[in-house]
Design a protein around this motif. Structure first.
Motif, short mmCIF file in Angstrom:
data_model
loop_
_atom_site.label_atom_id
_atom_site.label_comp_id
_atom_site.label_asym_id
_atom_site.label_seq_id
_atom_site.Cartn_x
_atom_site.Cartn_y
_atom_site.Cartn_z
N ALA A 22 -6.82 -51.00 60.57
CA ALA A 22 -6.99 -50.72 62.00
C ALA A 22 -5.68 -50.91 62.76
CB ALA A 22 -8.09 -51.62 62.58
N ALA A 23 -4.94 -51.97 62.42
CA ALA A 23 -3.67 -52.23 63.10
C ALA A 23 -2.66 -51.12 62.82
CB ALA A 23 -3.10 -53.58 62.67
N SER A 28 -9.06 -40.70 63.55
CA SER A 28 -9.37 -41.49 62.36
C SER A 28 -10.57 -40.87 61.66
CB SER A 28 -9.68 -42.94 62.74
OG SER A 28 -8.54 -43.56 63.30
N VAL A 29 -10.50 -40.75 60.34
CA VAL A 29 -11.59 -40.18 59.56
C VAL A 29 -11.91 -41.10 58.39
CG1 VAL A 29 -11.05 -37.80 60.18
CG2 VAL A 29 -9.98 -38.80 58.18
N VAL A 39 0.09 -45.63 64.58
CA VAL A 39 0.25 -44.18 64.44
C VAL A 39 -0.27 -43.46 65.68
CG1 VAL A 39 -0.46 -42.15 63.11
CG2 VAL A 39 0.19 -44.25 61.93
N HIS A 40 -1.47 -43.84 66.14
CA HIS A 40 -2.04 -43.19 67.33
C HIS A 40 -1.10 -43.34 68.53
CE1 HIS A 40 -5.78 -42.07 65.53
NE2 HIS A 40 -6.18 -43.31 65.31
N LEU A 41 -0.55 -44.53 68.72
CA LEU A 41 0.33 -44.76 69.86
C LEU A 41 1.64 -43.99 69.71
CD1 LEU A 41 -0.15 -48.61 70.49
CD2 LEU A 41 -1.02 -46.71 71.86
N ALA A 42 2.14 -43.87 68.47
CA ALA A 42 3.40 -43.17 68.25
C ALA A 42 3.30 -41.69 68.61
CB ALA A 42 3.83 -43.33 66.79
N LEU A 43 2.09 -41.12 68.49
CA LEU A 43 1.92 -39.68 68.69
C LEU A 43 1.12 -39.31 69.93
CD1 LEU A 43 1.20 -38.56 65.00
CD2 LEU A 43 3.40 -38.70 66.19
N ARG A 44 0.69 -40.29 70.70
CA ARG A 44 -0.23 -39.99 71.79
C ARG A 44 0.39 -39.13 72.89
NH1 ARG A 44 -0.95 -45.72 75.11
NH2 ARG A 44 1.26 -46.03 75.65
N ASP A 45 1.71 -39.16 73.06
CA ASP A 45 2.34 -38.39 74.12
C ASP A 45 2.83 -37.02 73.67
OD1 ASP A 45 1.94 -40.42 76.00
OD2 ASP A 45 3.81 -41.42 75.45
N ARG A 46 2.56 -36.66 72.41
CA ARG A 46 2.98 -35.35 71.92
C ARG A 46 1.91 -34.32 72.26
NH1 ARG A 46 6.99 -34.95 67.21
NH2 ARG A 46 6.26 -32.80 67.38
N PRO A 47 2.28 -33.25 72.98
CA PRO A 47 1.29 -32.25 73.34
C PRO A 47 0.97 -31.27 72.21
CG PRO A 47 3.43 -31.62 74.22
CD PRO A 47 3.61 -32.97 73.56
#
Length: 199
Positions: free
Chosen positions: A162-163, A182-183, A168-176
């Protein structure tokens, strides 16, 4: 706690679907089974002084079982307990890798529950290993995102804690141009990075 190796990812092509990042097999998660079982479905409690003290005690017990001479410092940071290990055996934890720290992160909330009846998220670091690992995850995420955006083909990362998924989610959250989700099921899930059509 047995020594553990960090998973090594390899890229493999899968016909017509997402590209996969496959890890080497790792040992299944373990829990100490001490002080009564944790809830069947984990619900996380906010850290408090009691759980902070329990985390220190639980970490010292686990480190003793692992045969490691390390001091334990616990602090409340961002709704979780940050557990920092320092001392003579820092080099040994480096040899065991971040997978060992992840094992501690899995065991600690359950051990804390056994001591004080609360399930609290924990993050364990020793010698800056987690910061270095997080930086590697960010680089991987950005590299995969570039390839997804260029090819239009989704990619699946190796199973992550989870950590790690949060990094990863935070690293890519601002990319349009890409999206992440998560799967899978269980404690270690995969992240799918998918292309986003310009709209």
């Amino acid at each position: 706690i047995a020594p553990a190796r960090a998973p090594v990812a390899r890229t493999a092509a899968t016909g017509g679907g997402a590209r996969e990042r496959r890890p080497e097999p790792r040992e299944p998660d373990r829990s100490p089974g001490r002080g009564g079982p944790p809830p069947a479905q984990e619900s996380w409690d906010a850290p408090d002084a009691e759980s902070e003290a329990a985390a220190g005690e639980a970490a010292r017990r686990l480190l003793k079982l692992a045969g490691l001479a390390l001091e334990v410092q616990v602090a409340v940071v961002d709704a979780r307990l940050e557990v920092t290990l320092t001392g003579a055996d820092e080099g040994e934890t480096t040899t065991r890798g971040t997978a060992f720290l992840e094992d501690l992160e899995h065991l600690l909330p359950r051990a804390i529950h056994g001591l004080c009846g609360r399930m609290v998220r924990c993050r364990v670091d020793c010698g800056g290993q987690r910061a270095a690992h997080d930086a590697e995850l960010c680089e991987l995420a950005l590299r995969e995102a570039e390839q997804v955006a260029a090819t239009g083909q989704a990619a699946l990362l190796e199973p992550l804690s989870a950590a790690e998924r949060r990094v990863v989610h935070l690293a890519l959250r601002d990319r349009p141009d890409v999206s992440t989700e998560s799967v899978g099921s269980g404690a270690r899930k995969r992240i799918r990075i998918s292309p986003v059509s310009p709209g």
